[in-house]
Design a protein around this motif. Structure first.
Motif: not given
Lengths: 164, 164
Positions: B144, A146-151, A144, B28, B154-158, A153-154
């Motif tokens: 989240n 890391c998903a919030q803080n790295v720029k 959680n 992506w 789950v793939m979270i893409v920024k 894709p996670v």
């Protein structure tokens, strides 16, 4: 398959730890993301607890002597070696992938985020846990954070119940 | 490329909304996950606010007349159509991929989790936001919530800052 040429070489960081879930995440990544991208670089990151943890626990002056600290560090090193060995074994069939190993020390949440930024990683892959249940209750889940803080894709991979 | 044969047909759910980030996530996904797996099914899910939201706001008895409610629903429908149209356009070059569209109504966090479970999805892809800033402050981020509650990866893409 014309799109294959357009896929860039990617730098994928996989955070591994002693839990089976992170190795499942690596395995998922190899099967679903990496196998067809021959030039990807896979960075296996293991984060050890920092030596400072022992100093902070050394309140009694003799409970954690230097010998015990050294023994704990040896144990930590063994765990780290064992995790990396398992992770490398999983990558063994993927000759075309460049595998790099990194062992860092510190709070896993911060180190994973910092390393992801520092190396300019294209994708961070991790299990959904990463701490034990009690530590997670206080600090929140590593994924959680890391998903919030790295720029970049996670990818958060959970180990299916049926394989436990 | 010998591993290509072993890759199973996957069901990938991409949660799309009116924000650019979710379309970036879809893009992506197409570039990094789908292009080499010709038999994947891509489910585009758009979640509309439920009609109940308007009824609950209808405290004054005349502010939200049935005409206004109908107008809001028409607007919602137009937004949904526009999002789906953009999403489909992104998928246009991937002839081998089966694209399914789903529009559901309800709280995005719950609907995405429920649909992922119900359809037995192999991977959920989404942007990291999904709510506006104020709603997110109260309800937390959709990604989240989903990362914590769905059972599949789950793939979270920024969306990178440079492309905004």
């Amino acid at each position: 398959m014309a799109q294959a040429e357009a896929v860039p070489r990617r730098k994928i960081l996989v955070a591994v730890d002693e839990g089976d879930e992170s190795l499942y995440a690596l395995s998922w990544c190899l099967t679903n993301l990496v196998s067809h991208h021959s030039k990807d670089t896979l960075i296996l990151l293991y984060v050890k607890s920092p030596p400072a943890v022992y100093s902070a626990m050394d309140g009694t002056g003799y409970l954690f002597s230097s010998e015990i600290v050294a023994a704990m560090e040896r144990y930590n090193q063994q765990v780290s070696d064992s995790v990396m060995e398992k992770a490398e074994r999983l990558c063994a069939g993927f000759d075309q992938v460049v595998v790099e190993k990194r062992v860092e020390s510190g709070d896993a949440r911060d180190v994973i985020c910092q390393t992801t930024q520092k190396l300019g990683v294209d994708l961070l892959v991790m299990g959904s846990h990463g701490y034990g249940m009690i530590k997670r209750a206080f600090l929140g889940s590593v994924s959680n954070h890391c998903a919030q803080n790295v720029k970049c894709p996670v990818m958060i991979v959970k180990r299916p119940k049926s394989t436990t």
